[in-house]
Design an enzyme around this catalytic site. Structure first.
Site, PDB file in Angstrom:
ATOM      1  N   HIS A   9      -4.372  -3.730  -6.053  1.00  0.00           N
ATOM      2  CA  HIS A   9      -4.529  -2.620  -5.108  1.00  0.00           C
ATOM      3  C   HIS A   9      -4.438  -3.096  -3.652  1.00  0.00           C
ATOM      4  O   HIS A   9      -4.604  -4.288  -3.353  1.00  0.00           O
ATOM      5  CB  HIS A   9      -5.897  -1.948  -5.322  1.00  0.00           C
ATOM      6  N   ARG A  60      -9.636   2.516  -5.652  1.00  0.00           N
ATOM      7  CA  ARG A  60      -8.752   1.695  -4.834  1.00  0.00           C
ATOM      8  C   ARG A  60      -7.453   1.375  -5.565  1.00  0.00           C
ATOM      9  O   ARG A  60      -6.395   1.262  -4.943  1.00  0.00           O
ATOM     10  CB  ARG A  60      -9.455   0.415  -4.371  1.00  0.00           C
TER      11      ARG A  60
END
Length: 248
Positions: A9, A60
């Site tokens: 991420h 995320r």
């Protein structure tokens, strides 16, 4: 040649603050959003077209995937989410600043907690509000499978069955798949694919939002791997990840 792209991420708010995150569900920072945009553009410009994408339960990773697919005009493809792709659980360390923790316990101890294969931080207590047993997103997961802390070896044990039974078999029916997850959950997959030893894996770091491509032959055996992007920039960012847990 079939491909699976592993993508950590983009920078999260706790990455920015240099805090242990684990299963804490923090959002992307503004830079993390920009990183996800750049990753999507890299993948689009490389001509990759994914049939399906996989991600964790943590926002995320989910938001990074959403941004990437939007940049690639692939918002329509199926997305499969699994808690098994969550980050390594950092137990009682979650929320603590890494540099301050290294100043207190020493760089070597923090390196062991962050990167070793078999050293886990102290676990969360059963009544700790951070315990995943209180989180509704995990209510269907057997209590015995929910971690209170993990070493990388524990993360590998929960990820590999999902990789071997769900993700890799799906490659037989697609030219390319995308997996957006976390630094340690992806390190576990890479360790398996590349046969990295328990000791050597401590020196391998994955930067945020840099696509990591694995190519497979028709027998679904890995034959080549590489990061997309400028090699010097990738090396710089990998070194920056390694430095996060040092006291100075």
């Amino acid at each position: 040649m079939k491909k699976i792209v592993l993508l950590r991420h983009g920078q999260s708010t706790w990455n920015l603050e240099n805090r242990f995150t684990g299963w804490t569900d923090v959002d992307l920072s503004p830079e993390g959003v920009a990183e996800a945009v750049r990753a999507g553009d890299l993948l689009r410009d490389a001509g990759l077209r994914f049939r399906v994408a996989y991600t964790s339960y943590l926002k995320r990773a989910v938001k990074t995937l959403d941004i990437v697919l939007d940049r690639m005009d692939l918002d329509w493809i199926p997305v499969v989410k699994s808690w098994r792709l969550n980050e390594k659980h950092y137990g009682a360390l979650q929320g603590l600043n890494k540099r301050e923790t290294a100043a207190r316990y020493g760089d070597e101890q923090v390196l062991a907690w962050r990167r070793s294969y078999d050293v886990a931080p102290d676990p969360l207590g059963e009544d700790d509000p951070r315990n995943p047993r209180f989180d509704p997103r995990y209510e269907e997961v057997p209590a015995a499978e929910l971690p209170r802390t993990e070493a990388l070896c524990d993360t590998v044990k929960r990820i590999l069955p999902y990789w071997q039974c769900e993700i890799l078999p799906a490659l037989a029916h697609a030219e390319a798949l995308l997996v957006v997850a976390h630094g340690n959950s992806l390190r576990g997959i890479v360790k398996h694919l590349k046969g990295i030893s328990d000791d050597a894996i401590s020196g391998f770091n994955i930067p945020t939002a840099v696509p990591y491509v694995f190519e497979f032959d028709d027998g679904l055996r890995p034959v080549k791997d590489y990061f997309l992007g400028d090699p010097d920039e990738v090396a710089r960012r990998m070194a920056a990840v390694a430095d996060q847990g040092k006291s100075r």
